[in-house]
Design an enzyme around this catalytic site. Structure first.
Site, PDB file in Angstrom:
ATOM      1  N   TYR A 104      -2.874 -16.688 -12.867  1.00  0.00           N
ATOM      2  CA  TYR A 104      -4.119 -15.983 -12.517  1.00  0.00           C
ATOM      3  C   TYR A 104      -3.753 -14.700 -11.781  1.00  0.00           C
ATOM      4  CZ  TYR A 104      -8.458 -14.617 -10.324  1.00  0.00           C
ATOM      5  OH  TYR A 104      -9.542 -13.881  -9.913  1.00  0.00           O
ATOM      6  N   TYR A 157     -18.368 -16.093  -9.358  1.00  0.00           N
ATOM      7  CA  TYR A 157     -18.557 -16.989 -10.502  1.00  0.00           C
ATOM      8  C   TYR A 157     -19.871 -17.769 -10.384  1.00  0.00           C
ATOM      9  CZ  TYR A 157     -13.620 -15.922 -10.306  1.00  0.00           C
ATOM     10  OH  TYR A 157     -12.444 -15.271 -10.190  1.00  0.00           O
ATOM     11  N   LYS A 201      -4.638  -9.967  -0.157  1.00  0.00           N
ATOM     12  CA  LYS A 201      -5.180 -11.096   0.606  1.00  0.00           C
ATOM     13  C   LYS A 201      -4.802 -11.087   2.095  1.00  0.00           C
ATOM     14  CE  LYS A 201      -5.893 -14.440  -3.134  1.00  0.00           C
ATOM     15  NZ  LYS A 201      -7.307 -14.768  -3.059  1.00  0.00           N
ATOM     16  N   ASP A 234       3.466 -11.105  -8.706  1.00  0.00           N
ATOM     17  CA  ASP A 234       2.148 -11.088  -8.068  1.00  0.00           C
ATOM     18  C   ASP A 234       2.197 -12.021  -6.864  1.00  0.00           C
ATOM     19  OD1 ASP A 234      -0.418 -11.606  -7.270  1.00  0.00           O
ATOM     20  OD2 ASP A 234      -1.231 -11.951  -9.269  1.00  0.00           O
TER      21      ASP A 234
HETATM   22  C1  PLP Z   1      -2.271 -14.532  -7.501  1.00  0.00           C
HETATM   23  C2  PLP Z   1      -3.517 -13.670  -7.447  1.00  0.00           C
HETATM   24  N1  PLP Z   1      -3.498 -12.463  -8.025  1.00  0.00           N
HETATM   25  C3  PLP Z   1      -4.570 -11.646  -7.969  1.00  0.00           C
HETATM   26  C4  PLP Z   1      -5.735 -12.037  -7.347  1.00  0.00           C
HETATM   27  C5  PLP Z   1      -6.919 -11.116  -7.320  1.00  0.00           C
HETATM   28  O1  PLP Z   1      -7.107 -10.605  -6.048  1.00  0.00           O
HETATM   29  P1  PLP Z   1      -8.540 -10.073  -5.602  1.00  0.00           P
HETATM   30  O2  PLP Z   1      -9.471 -11.237  -5.592  1.00  0.00           O
HETATM   31  O3  PLP Z   1      -8.305  -9.480  -4.231  1.00  0.00           O
HETATM   32  O4  PLP Z   1      -8.941  -9.033  -6.590  1.00  0.00           O
HETATM   33  C6  PLP Z   1      -5.791 -13.300  -6.746  1.00  0.00           C
HETATM   34  C7  PLP Z   1      -7.029 -13.761  -6.104  1.00  0.00           C
HETATM   35  O5  PLP Z   1      -7.285 -14.922  -5.939  1.00  0.00           O
HETATM   36  C8  PLP Z   1      -4.656 -14.145  -6.808  1.00  0.00           C
HETATM   37  O6  PLP Z   1      -4.661 -15.363  -6.241  1.00  0.00           O
END
Ligand code: PLP
Length: 429
Positions: free
Chosen positions: A144, A17, A273, A244
């Protein structure tokens, strides 16, 4: 600092960003170990971020390093189409064992966002195979799910910049999250959600959410009963549930997976992660046999995704080593101790004039401020204090490595406390 390197970086390299005209400052890290990051000038910073929730065992971990070095002598990478290997097989066995319920068909993806794309494809292909037209997703405001287009389409319309991409993004259905917080007594406020589902279920392929913790969209912790309610709704109205757990997975909230707080099993689970202990990029999308079979039983006969670096062996051995580490030390006790310290040090900040709210769950500490932070100023201030904390909007938060020492954690929380007294750290209207 080597000025010419930083000048080059500023002029030529995009950071997350960032702007090519007025980029935020970057800091050169030469070395990282345990819970410390070492700057180019030799200064050590205590890490409060675990590199965005990933380095749960700290950096440069000898066990993960050893596994990586050993694997390099065999192969760093080999294509996954028509080929398999022991690191991937071991990892998928591990994941099937530890993830909730009957999730046992694993897709190894290359990043969190891609695992979300795969989850979206799984849901769409499931209904396609059943010859039922369901193409919409219900998602939560302040959610997100990543920066790729499918993931953005189900992320909060404001945070994911829907405005910029509005002619390109799929339109999904958004709903406010329950106001009932994690530690409150459960009060059912799901009327709007119930109505949205009742009205649209014929067209809704899945509900997608971050279980318990909304991360980048606002660091909000909601009540497990809300998750229980959504699971029931999904069952009742034949909608898939995508959880997620990319940020919450592997212990961060105090349970191995956040879904475990509500004792629910999603239809599709995304993890990433901390999967590799923060050493390599790797994620996974996992579903159950029934869904996988239905996806595989249509005119296409397969799940339509296959990245070049799928199942990368180095990433898989890092993940296996990280999972073994979780088995070897008492991570629950680490989270408990971090949680206790965070509560002791951060809850009193609720009375500070700059603070709107303080929220703590597992090894996540959040101080929501009344004003937006000035990222460049507060970052510089934290570095001068000797800590690495990267706030955004009105959120100063820490998600330290599980192995952080109590004394170091105290320095992090003290840094947060002191940062509140510096007006320049905030954009005060
Ligand atoms: C809840 C969640 N989903 C998806 C993502 C996206 O993952 P990446 O940055 O490995 O593409 C993130 C990243 O911060 C996240 O916190």
């Amino acid at each position: 600092m080597n000025i010419s390197n930083l000048k080059f970086d500023k002029k030529h390299i995009w950071h997350p960003y960032s702007s090519m005209i007025h980029p935020l400052p970057t800091y050169q890290i030469n070395y990282a170990y345990s819970y410390k990051l070492v700057l180019n000038n030799g200064r050590k910073l205590i890490d409060g971020m675990s590199s965005w929730w990933s380095a749960i065992h700290g950096y440069n971990h000898p066990v993960i390093n050893k596994a990586l070095k050993k694997q390099i002598n065999y192969m760093s990478h080999v294509m996954f189409g028509g080929i398999t290997h022991i690191p991937a097989i071991k990892l998928c066995k591990n994941l099937i064992k530890i993830t909730p319920g009957n999730l046992d068909c694993v897709f190894l993806a290359d990043s969190g966002s891609i695992s979300i794309e795969v989850a979206i494809k799984m849901a769409l292909q499931y209904w396609y195979s059943l010859k039922i037209s369901k193409n919409k997703f219900i998602a939560l405001y302040h959610g997100y799910h990543g920066d790729t287009f499918g993931a953005m389409s189900v992320s909060d319309p404001h945070n994911s910049m829907h405005r910029i991409y509005r002619n390109y993004l799929s339109n999904q259905l958004f709903i406010d999250i329950s106001k009932c917080r994690f530690h409150d007594n459960w009060v059912n406020d799901t009327n709007d959600l119930d109505n949205l589902v009742k009205l649209n279920h014929h067209n809704v392929a899945a509900i997608i959410l971050e279980p318990i913790v909304q991360g980048a969209g606002g660091m909000y912790f909601y009540h497990p009963q809300y998750l229980v309610h959504i699971r029931k709704l999904c069952n009742e109205y034949k909608i898939l549930l995508i959880a997620d757990e990319i940020a919450t997975g592997f212990g961060r909230t105090g349970k191995l997976f956040a879904c475990n707080h509500a004792k629910i099993v999603p239809d599709i689970l995304c993890i990433g992660k901390a999967l590799t202990g923060g050493t390599m990029t790797l994620a996974a999308t996992i579903t159950n046999r029934k869904i996988a079979n239905i996806i595989s039983n249509n005119d296409i006969k397969c799940l339509m995704h296959g990245p070049t670096f799928m199942g990368n062996p180095l990433a898989c051995v890092a993940a296996n080593a990280s999972l073994n580490l979780l088995n070897q030390y008492d991570w629950k006790k680490c989270i408990f101790m971090i949680n206790k310290q965070l509560k002791k040090d951060l809850f009193p900040l609720r009375n500070h004039e700059m603070v709107q709210d303080v929220r703590i769950l597992g090894a996540i500490g959040v101080v929501e401020t009344k004003y937006r932070v000035n990222v460049a100023n507060i970052q510089r201030w934290f570095i001068n204090y000797g800590v690495w904390i990267r706030p955004f909007n009105k959120l100063i938060y820490i998600v330290p490595p599980y192995i952080i020492k109590q004394s170091a954690l105290k320095i992090l929380t003290k840094a947060i406390k002191k940062s509140l007294n510096i007006n320049n750290n905030f954009i005060i209207p």
